[in-house]
Design a protein around this motif. Sequence first.
Motif, PDB file in Angstrom:
ATOM      1  N   PHE A  74      11.947 -78.195 -39.344  1.00 40.93           N
ATOM      2  CA  PHE A  74      11.284 -77.537 -39.519  1.00 40.93           C
ATOM      3  C   PHE A  74      10.809 -75.944 -39.442  1.00 40.93           C
ATOM      4  O   PHE A  74      10.001 -75.792 -39.057  1.00 40.93           O
ATOM      5  N   ASP A  75      12.289 -75.395 -38.862  1.00 45.27           N
ATOM      6  CA  ASP A  75      12.658 -73.966 -39.283  1.00 45.27           C
ATOM      7  C   ASP A  75      12.722 -73.904 -41.055  1.00 45.27           C
ATOM      8  O   ASP A  75      12.230 -74.413 -42.262  1.00 45.27           O
ATOM      9  N   LYS A  76      12.374 -72.478 -40.867  1.00 44.95           N
ATOM     10  CA  LYS A  76      12.695 -72.231 -42.968  1.00 44.95           C
ATOM     11  C   LYS A  76      14.422 -72.071 -43.231  1.00 44.95           C
ATOM     12  O   LYS A  76      15.108 -71.384 -42.973  1.00 44.95           O
ATOM     13  N   ALA A  77      14.733 -72.341 -44.203  1.00 43.12           N
ATOM     14  CA  ALA A  77      15.663 -72.671 -44.275  1.00 43.12           C
ATOM     15  C   ALA A  77      16.252 -70.783 -45.738  1.00 43.12           C
ATOM     16  O   ALA A  77      15.769 -71.790 -46.881  1.00 43.12           O
ATOM     17  N   TYR A  78      15.409 -70.101 -45.477  1.00 43.26           N
ATOM     18  CA  TYR A  78      16.568 -69.300 -46.665  1.00 43.26           C
ATOM     19  C   TYR A  78      17.424 -68.949 -47.478  1.00 43.26           C
ATOM     20  O   TYR A  78      16.878 -69.590 -48.398  1.00 43.26           O
ATOM     21  N   GLU A  79      18.679 -69.588 -47.031  1.00 39.88           N
ATOM     22  CA  GLU A  79      19.489 -70.171 -47.789  1.00 39.88           C
ATOM     23  C   GLU A  79      19.541 -71.712 -49.175  1.00 39.88           C
ATOM     24  O   GLU A  79      19.204 -70.875 -50.460  1.00 39.88           O
ATOM     25  N   LEU A  80      18.858 -72.400 -48.608  1.00 36.91           N
ATOM     26  CA  LEU A  80      18.231 -73.913 -49.872  1.00 36.91           C
ATOM     27  C   LEU A  80      17.063 -72.868 -50.279  1.00 36.91           C
ATOM     28  O   LEU A  80      17.390 -73.516 -52.073  1.00 36.91           O
ATOM     29  N   GLU A  81      15.630 -72.537 -49.749  1.00 36.66           N
ATOM     30  CA  GLU A  81      15.060 -71.985 -50.619  1.00 36.66           C
ATOM     31  C   GLU A  81      15.350 -70.619 -51.752  1.00 36.66           C
ATOM     32  O   GLU A  81      14.991 -70.897 -52.891  1.00 36.66           O
ATOM     33  N   LYS A  90      11.292 -75.704 -59.158  1.00 37.69           N
ATOM     34  CA  LYS A  90      10.325 -75.479 -58.683  1.00 37.69           C
ATOM     35  C   LYS A  90       9.241 -76.630 -57.626  1.00 37.69           C
ATOM     36  O   LYS A  90       9.310 -76.398 -56.325  1.00 37.69           O
ATOM     37  N   GLU A  91       9.658 -77.402 -58.221  1.00 39.56           N
ATOM     38  CA  GLU A  91       9.227 -78.636 -57.149  1.00 39.56           C
ATOM     39  C   GLU A  91      10.165 -78.698 -55.946  1.00 39.56           C
ATOM     40  O   GLU A  91       9.564 -79.284 -54.794  1.00 39.56           O
ATOM     41  N   LEU A  92      11.439 -78.976 -55.992  1.00 40.22           N
ATOM     42  CA  LEU A  92      12.529 -78.658 -55.123  1.00 40.22           C
ATOM     43  C   LEU A  92      12.099 -78.088 -53.826  1.00 40.22           C
ATOM     44  O   LEU A  92      11.787 -78.326 -52.942  1.00 40.22           O
ATOM     45  N   LEU A  93      11.813 -77.023 -54.412  1.00 37.77           N
ATOM     46  CA  LEU A  93      10.658 -75.456 -53.413  1.00 37.77           C
ATOM     47  C   LEU A  93      10.084 -75.702 -52.941  1.00 37.77           C
ATOM     48  O   LEU A  93       9.869 -75.353 -51.944  1.00 37.77           O
ATOM     49  N   ALA A  94       9.081 -76.376 -53.506  1.00 30.65           N
ATOM     50  CA  ALA A  94       7.942 -76.449 -52.827  1.00 30.65           C
ATOM     51  C   ALA A  94       7.559 -77.247 -51.776  1.00 30.65           C
ATOM     52  O   ALA A  94       7.413 -77.083 -49.979  1.00 30.65           O
ATOM     53  N   ILE A  95       8.284 -78.453 -51.832  1.00 32.24           N
ATOM     54  CA  ILE A  95       8.685 -79.910 -50.402  1.00 32.24           C
ATOM     55  C   ILE A  95       9.437 -78.987 -49.677  1.00 32.24           C
ATOM     56  O   ILE A  95       9.192 -78.992 -48.617  1.00 32.24           O
ATOM     57  N   ALA A  96      10.325 -77.952 -50.135  1.00 32.67           N
ATOM     58  CA  ALA A  96      11.432 -77.294 -49.157  1.00 32.67           C
ATOM     59  C   ALA A  96       9.845 -76.639 -47.818  1.00 32.67           C
ATOM     60  O   ALA A  96      10.277 -76.160 -46.983  1.00 32.67           O
ATOM     61  N   GLN A  97       9.522 -75.850 -49.039  1.00 34.77           N
ATOM     62  CA  GLN A  97       9.204 -74.666 -48.107  1.00 34.77           C
ATOM     63  C   GLN A  97       7.286 -75.587 -47.052  1.00 34.77           C
ATOM     64  O   GLN A  97       7.053 -74.586 -46.409  1.00 34.77           O
ATOM     65  N   ASN A  98       6.918 -76.802 -47.982  1.00 29.75           N
ATOM     66  CA  ASN A  98       6.188 -76.871 -47.023  1.00 29.75           C
ATOM     67  C   ASN A  98       6.529 -78.114 -46.381  1.00 29.75           C
ATOM     68  O   ASN A  98       5.364 -79.140 -45.789  1.00 29.75           O
ATOM     69  N   VAL A  99       7.409 -78.456 -45.403  1.00 28.30           N
ATOM     70  CA  VAL A  99       7.884 -79.189 -44.323  1.00 28.30           C
ATOM     71  C   VAL A  99       7.121 -78.897 -43.313  1.00 28.30           C
ATOM     72  O   VAL A  99       6.255 -80.024 -43.286  1.00 28.30           O
ATOM     73  N   VAL A 100       6.466 -77.161 -43.157  1.00 29.52           N
ATOM     74  CA  VAL A 100       5.639 -77.419 -41.519  1.00 29.52           C
ATOM     75  C   VAL A 100       4.514 -76.357 -43.244  1.00 29.52           C
ATOM     76  O   VAL A 100       5.100 -75.310 -43.409  1.00 29.52           O
ATOM     77  N   PRO A 101       3.136 -76.865 -43.129  1.00 30.64           N
ATOM     78  CA  PRO A 101       2.126 -76.582 -43.195  1.00 30.64           C
ATOM     79  C   PRO A 101       1.336 -74.869 -43.392  1.00 30.64           C
ATOM     80  O   PRO A 101       1.492 -74.436 -41.920  1.00 30.64           O
ATOM     81  N   LYS A 102       1.607 -74.164 -43.908  1.00 32.57           N
ATOM     82  CA  LYS A 102       0.823 -72.475 -43.382  1.00 32.57           C
ATOM     83  C   LYS A 102      -0.048 -73.160 -41.932  1.00 32.57           C
ATOM     84  O   LYS A 102      -0.918 -73.669 -42.757  1.00 32.57           O
ATOM     85  N   GLY A 103      -0.341 -72.367 -41.319  1.00 34.87           N
ATOM     86  CA  GLY A 103      -1.262 -72.682 -40.645  1.00 34.87           C
ATOM     87  C   GLY A 103      -1.024 -73.120 -39.469  1.00 34.87           C
ATOM     88  O   GLY A 103      -1.810 -73.597 -38.131  1.00 34.87           O
ATOM     89  N   VAL A 104       0.325 -73.905 -39.004  1.00 36.66           N
ATOM     90  CA  VAL A 104       0.651 -74.957 -38.310  1.00 36.66           C
ATOM     91  C   VAL A 104       2.084 -73.931 -37.773  1.00 36.66           C
ATOM     92  O   VAL A 104       3.006 -73.590 -38.681  1.00 36.66           O
ATOM     93  N   SER A 105       1.985 -74.159 -36.554  1.00 37.26           N
ATOM     94  CA  SER A 105       3.568 -74.096 -35.259  1.00 37.26           C
ATOM     95  C   SER A 105       4.281 -74.516 -34.948  1.00 37.26           C
ATOM     96  O   SER A 105       3.369 -75.815 -35.076  1.00 37.26           O
ATOM     97  N   CYS A 106       5.325 -74.668 -34.141  1.00 42.25           N
ATOM     98  CA  CYS A 106       5.793 -75.955 -33.915  1.00 42.25           C
ATOM     99  C   CYS A 106       6.485 -74.990 -32.960  1.00 42.25           C
ATOM    100  O   CYS A 106       7.287 -73.581 -33.330  1.00 42.25           O
TER     101      CYS A 106
END
Length: 298
Positions: A74-81, A90-106
């Motif tokens: 659920f963390d940001k994966a800078y290298e992968l992105e 672009k489609e895979l990038l969107a999947i990786a970036q939206n594992v945790v939607p904006k406005g959601v905290s862990c």
Amino acid sequence: MVHVRRGEKVRKAVFPVAGMGTRFLPATKASPKEMMPVVDKPLIQYAVEEAVEAGITEMIFVTGRTKRSIADHFDKAYELEHQLEQRGKKELLAIAQNVVPKGVSCTYIRQTEALGLGHAVSTASHLVGDEPFAVILADDLIHYKKGAVRQMVETFEFYKSSVIAVQQVEGPDISSYGVISGVKQTERVYLLDQIVEKPAFADAPSNMGVTGRYIFTPQIFSHLARLKPGAGGEFQLTDAIQTLLTEEQVLAYEYEGIRYDCGSKMGLLKANIELGLSHPEIGDDLRDYLKNNLLGKL
């Protein structure tokens, strides 16, 4: 007496993920059972997505040893992105970036001892505070067009009472569940008068078994704090619910949807097959494979 203010929303969810997952050894020797995949997502992501659909924005994970990969997921994966962006995927990038939607905290907290579900939930009390919250067990994958947590949040908002998910369980299998008895209020809602942890088949008060979804008022924490160890030295959540009944009404909700017990090998396999058949990318190919290669071997 119910202590829920009018209009108060369920914003937080607790995910007890500290269990050892011994039924999946050796796969879970160094990797959490909650990271076991169903098609292309780990179990814990299905659970978080169900919470997000219900309007929950704060995810609290009660973790243990070997659970680091949940936080990594659920963390940001800078290298992968960066790599996906450089390659134009672009489609895979969107999947990786939206594992945790904006406005959601862990948030993550460690359960240092395996003392049962009641203890796991109690460790999150300081993070939940004085507001209603959900408890979601990722082992139970519940599939439906409207998620079970959303159904339960709507029930909570109407009745302003704690809500426990239940399903009908026929035969001796009921002994593997917490079991409720109560008075039916609507087609799917019951007013609880008793909850028992894993009774003998002959002693079960009904055929309604508790599954891994709960909405609680914050009053549950005072009852968890007074718990004494039960079977196996564990602090049982069902015992706290039973004493909560002396303070306020508690409801059971028979949710709509198909539950897969992904804490078992068979349940996980069923989930992969059935959700795979409905997956837009592989559904047709999987159906053809099953028809052409497996039917004759059954």
